[in-house]
Design a protein around this motif. Structure first.
Motif, PDB file in Angstrom:
ATOM      1  N   MET A   1      51.990 -30.332 -13.479  1.00 29.46           N
ATOM      2  CA  MET A   1      53.388 -30.617 -13.668  1.00 29.46           C
ATOM      3  C   MET A   1      53.616 -32.096 -13.942  1.00 29.46           C
ATOM      4  N   TRP A   2      52.890 -32.978 -13.235  1.00 31.84           N
ATOM      5  CA  TRP A   2      53.064 -34.407 -13.452  1.00 31.84           C
ATOM      6  C   TRP A   2      52.786 -34.779 -14.899  1.00 31.84           C
ATOM      7  N   VAL A   3      51.726 -34.203 -15.451  1.00 30.06           N
ATOM      8  CA  VAL A   3      51.360 -34.512 -16.834  1.00 30.06           C
ATOM      9  C   VAL A   3      52.449 -34.055 -17.785  1.00 30.06           C
ATOM     10  N   GLN A   4      53.025 -32.921 -17.522  1.00 31.06           N
ATOM     11  CA  GLN A   4      54.034 -32.367 -18.419  1.00 31.06           C
ATOM     12  C   GLN A   4      55.320 -33.189 -18.424  1.00 31.06           C
ATOM     13  N   GLY A  63      68.757 -38.908 -15.991  1.00 32.61           N
ATOM     14  CA  GLY A  63      68.306 -40.187 -15.475  1.00 32.61           C
ATOM     15  C   GLY A  63      67.343 -39.999 -14.314  1.00 32.61           C
ATOM     16  N   ASP A  64      66.240 -40.705 -14.344  1.00 35.15           N
ATOM     17  CA  ASP A  64      65.229 -40.592 -13.299  1.00 35.15           C
ATOM     18  C   ASP A  64      64.620 -41.974 -13.075  1.00 35.15           C
ATOM     19  N   PHE A  65      64.702 -42.465 -11.851  1.00 30.25           N
ATOM     20  CA  PHE A  65      64.178 -43.787 -11.533  1.00 30.25           C
ATOM     21  C   PHE A  65      62.677 -43.871 -11.778  1.00 30.25           C
ATOM     22  N   LEU A  66      61.948 -42.803 -11.525  1.00 38.57           N
ATOM     23  CA  LEU A  66      60.503 -42.807 -11.732  1.00 38.57           C
ATOM     24  C   LEU A  66      60.149 -43.020 -13.200  1.00 38.57           C
TER      25      LEU A  66
END
Length: 84
Positions: A1-4, A63-66
């Motif tokens: 999931m992180w990669v996607q 919007g996503d801070f990461l």
């Protein structure tokens, strides 16, 4: 999931800045390098555009801070390793 969901944000600025450097070197010679100010401006620009402004007006963006952190990490990767 992180990669996607996050790999594209990490690789975005190294790819964009490398393409920009390629074009600048085509016109101005091989000695051209991007300064830390150029890289920081690009990180700030992408972070504000894609994480603050676009999500307010377009439902496709969130919007996503990461994501902003990953843009900054990509900028550091470019400046440290690819800006030679």
């Amino acid at each position: 999931m992180w990669v996607q969901h996050y790999l594209d944000d990490l690789l975005c600025l190294p790819l964009v800045l490398t393409a920009t450097l390629f074009v600048l070197r085509f016109f101005y010679g091989q000695r051209v390098r991007l300064s830390s100010y150029h890289v920081a401006f690009t990180v700030l620009y992408f972070s504000l555009a894609f994480e603050v402004f676009f999500p307010q007006f377009m439902p496709r963006y969130t919007g996503d801070f990461l994501d902003a952190v990953l843009y900054a990490t990509g900028g550091v990767i470019f400046y440290r390793f690819l800006n030679k």
